[in-house]
Design an enzyme around this catalytic site. Structure first.
Site, PDB file in Angstrom:
ATOM      1  N   ASP A 129       0.873  -1.162   0.000  1.00 55.29           N
ATOM      2  CA  ASP A 129       0.000   0.000   0.000  1.00 55.29           C
ATOM      3  C   ASP A 129       0.922   1.228   0.000  1.00 55.29           C
ATOM      4  OD1 ASP A 129      -2.331   1.664   0.607  1.00 55.29           O
ATOM      5  OD2 ASP A 129      -1.393   1.848   2.581  1.00 55.29           O
ATOM      6  N   ASP A 131      -0.163   5.125   0.866  1.00 60.03           N
ATOM      7  CA  ASP A 131      -0.402   6.122   1.923  1.00 60.03           C
ATOM      8  C   ASP A 131      -0.418   5.486   3.308  1.00 60.03           C
ATOM      9  OD1 ASP A 131      -1.861   8.853   0.529  1.00 60.03           O
ATOM     10  OD2 ASP A 131      -1.565   7.044  -0.666  1.00 60.03           O
ATOM     11  N   LYS A 378      11.266  10.779  39.265  1.00 67.60           N
ATOM     12  CA  LYS A 378      10.469  10.507  40.468  1.00 67.60           C
ATOM     13  C   LYS A 378       9.950   9.073  40.515  1.00 67.60           C
ATOM     14  CE  LYS A 378       8.398  14.722  41.644  1.00 67.60           C
ATOM     15  NZ  LYS A 378       7.448  15.391  40.787  1.00 67.60           N
ATOM     16  N   GLU A 435      12.431  11.508  24.622  1.00 68.79           N
ATOM     17  CA  GLU A 435      12.978  11.429  25.975  1.00 68.79           C
ATOM     18  C   GLU A 435      14.315  10.702  26.041  1.00 68.79           C
ATOM     19  OE1 GLU A 435      10.434  10.372  29.073  1.00 68.79           O
ATOM     20  OE2 GLU A 435       8.579  10.883  28.051  1.00 68.79           O
ATOM     21  N   ARG A 462      14.055  -1.203  19.697  1.00 68.10           N
ATOM     22  CA  ARG A 462      12.825  -1.993  19.841  1.00 68.10           C
ATOM     23  C   ARG A 462      11.619  -1.068  19.776  1.00 68.10           C
ATOM     24  NH1 ARG A 462      10.548  -1.254  24.979  1.00 68.10           N
ATOM     25  NH2 ARG A 462      11.992  -0.319  26.464  1.00 68.10           N
TER      26      ARG A 462
END
Ligand code: ADP
Ligand code: RBF
Ligand code: MG
Length: 501
Positions: A129, A131, A378, A435, A462
């Protein structure tokens, strides 16, 4: 006499409704024509797909017998009830299970003997495919069409309602999708008018669209290994050239490009995949379809092909019944599972574990460290110096959501880093984040909010995963860090540090 759709729907739970409708049961006012259509439905979809009698692995005459039996018996499982044609789904299931068992017990031994087992199986052909699978159009479509619909409804519909409807129509041809969208949102506009409003806006912006992460790697690999592959796209020819203007190489690599205008019925009808297979000279059972939408996977499955879903929508459950594999991104394709030559670019750790990393074309990103959800240090004891996703959209879109490794530069020093890009499924974030965890203990100097941070993303590790406990997530992230530390010393990745300024 008409057919009550709702009645059919409840009676056929467990049977794929879309495939059912395609057979014409809905449009048919005549009882005998309906029964004829239903028979076609049972023969075509239930015996070979739904109940997985695999003609490639079964004796042809046994399959033929089973098909005939199912076709003949299907009629007994149908009843005319309360003015509507009803189907006893349990009876159908039982009947098909019996047929399947008959096929496997009657023929399996002789088939394997006759065919010389799997050694003669040809390399599969791949049908892709476009799009959402090879090019990243879906965000743009959502943005542009979403804005037009919001304008049209003067803000009466919630953004999430519009978004959900847009996800449901993904993979269809523009006109089919527009019609379906109007019906799902009860919009007061003709499909032609809505399409006339959206298509010039989209045509003006196709140039912005990037390749999906891992798309070029996949095509180059298939080409190098001599696997035949082609496109089956709902995009009509008139937009196709515009969409592909900056990706002409992709088009050159294809052995065929079947566009939406070349078929009578678009996905989820199997016609486009059948035409692609015919053009590629491949038998349906030898074809592997790669798709990002349920509509597309259904089309591939109905064509009798195996399907791999790389969902561009968040609802992964929507692929359960129509995909043979559901992966997170093209990086995670396990080609060998589908009889295709495996990728050879993963670098194993060589520590006895199954871990490996995938070097990618390095991506550099830089910006001030911003506030995140305030959880990393934290809750996990793993601080991550977030960068602003909106400012780095281009770089982020060139990478699949997942866990990566590379290097970081902060205050003129270089560090190893391991990072997550995505939605952190464990916390089910609504917002994408970047992050990186810098693999260094900063002690008292460990506050760098607002400071300039530069990253190079060197390899993929991963997909993002969900975990049952926070401890399991933490353990996994620590393992990721170990993998990063080991692999970033390898020649194949070490050199990427030079890309930092
Ligand atoms: P937030 O949710 O705001 O990102 P975190 O709990 O993830 O908060 O903490 C991230 C912050 O911790 C960073 O912005 C940075 O100022 C600081 N920090 C200290 N050590 C590190 C490290 N080794 N890697 C990343 N950030 C660190
Ligand atoms: N979050 C997840 O939900 N699933 C993950 O698999 C996952 N892997 C991560 C791997 C690394 C190396 C890092 C640095 C973070 C990962 N996170 C993951 C994100 C983590 O949930 C996030 O940093 C904290 O929620 C702090 O915002
Ligand atoms: Mg953070």
């Amino acid at each position: 006499m008409g057919i009550d759709e709702n009645n059919l729907r409840t009676r056929t739970c467990g049977v794929r409704w879309r495939a059912w409708r395609r057979c014409g049961a809905r449009a048919c006012g005549d009882v005998w024509r309906s029964i004829h259509f239903l028979q076609r439905f049972f023969t075509k979809y239930l015996t070979t797909t739904e109940y997985s009698i695999d003609p490639a692995r079964s004796h042809p005459s046994a399959v033929r017998d089973a098909n005939k039996r199912v076709q003949k018996n299907a009629i007994y499982a149908m009843r005319w009830r309360d003015g509507a044609l009803a189907v006893d789904a349990r009876a159908i299931r039982k009947m098909c299970a019996r047929a399947r068992n008959a096929v496997s017990s009657a023929s399996y031994a002789s088939v394997t003997r006759r065919r010389g087992a799997a050694s003669m199986t040809p390399t599969p052909t791949v049908i892709l495919d476009l799009d959402g699978t090879l090019i990243n159009t879906e965000q743009l479509v959502d943005e542009v069409v979403g804005a037009v619909v919001r304008d049209l409804t003067k803000g009466a519909l919630a953004t999430s309602t519009i978004h959900d409807a847009l996800e449901r129509v993904r993979g269809m041809r523009p006109m089919d999708a527009t019609r379906e969208l109007i019906s799902r949102l009860s919009l007061d506009i003709a499909p032609e008018a809505l399409l006339a409003a959206t298509s010039p806006l989209l045509n003006a912006r196709w140039g912005e669209v990037q390749l999906m992460p891992g798309a070029m790697r996949l095509l180059e690999h298939l080409l190098a290994k001599g696997v035949r592959f082609g496109l089956a796209t709902s995009t009509p020819r008139e937009y196709f050239a515009l969409k592909m203007a900056s990706h002409t190489r992709v088009v050159e690599m294809m052995s065929c490009e079947i566009t939406g205008d070349l078929v009578v019925r678009g996905k989820p009808d199997p016609e486009i995949f059948e035409l692609a297979a015919k053009t590629l000279g491949a038998d349906a059972t030898a074809c592997v379809v790669i798709e990002d939408t349920p509509v597309g996977c259904e089309a591939g499955q109905s064509a009798g092909m195996r399907t791999i879903a790389v969902p561009s929508i968040r609802d992964r459950a929507a692929f359960e019944s129509c995909a043979d594999a559901v992966i997170h991104s093209l990086y995670d394709l396990d080609l060998a599972k589908f009889g295709l030559p495996a990728f050879e670019d993963w670098l194993p750790l060589d520590d006895g574990s199954a871990d490996a990393v995938l070097p990618i074309a390095p991506v550099v990103m830089r910006g001030p460290v911003v506030k995140g959800f305030g959880r990393g240090a934290k809750e996990l004891g793993i601080p991550t110096a977030n960068l602003d996703v909106a400012a780095l959209k281009f770089q982020v879109d060139s990478l699949a959501p997942g866990i990566y490794l590379g290097f970081a530069k902060l205050r003129g020093e270089i560090y190893q880093q391991v990072m997550s890009i995505g939605w952190n499924p464990f916390f089910d974030n609504a917002k994408k984040t970047i992050e990186p965890w810098l693999l260094h203990d900063f002690g008292d100097d460990g506050d760098f909010y607002g400071e300039e941070l530069e990253l190079v993303v060197s390899a993929y590790l991963r997909p993002e995963a969900d975990f049952t406990t926070l401890e399991a997530l933490i353990t996994r992230i620590h393992r990721d860090a170990e993998v990063a530390k080991t692999m970033l010393q390898r020649e194949e990745l070490k050199h990427t540090v030079k890309l930092l300024h």
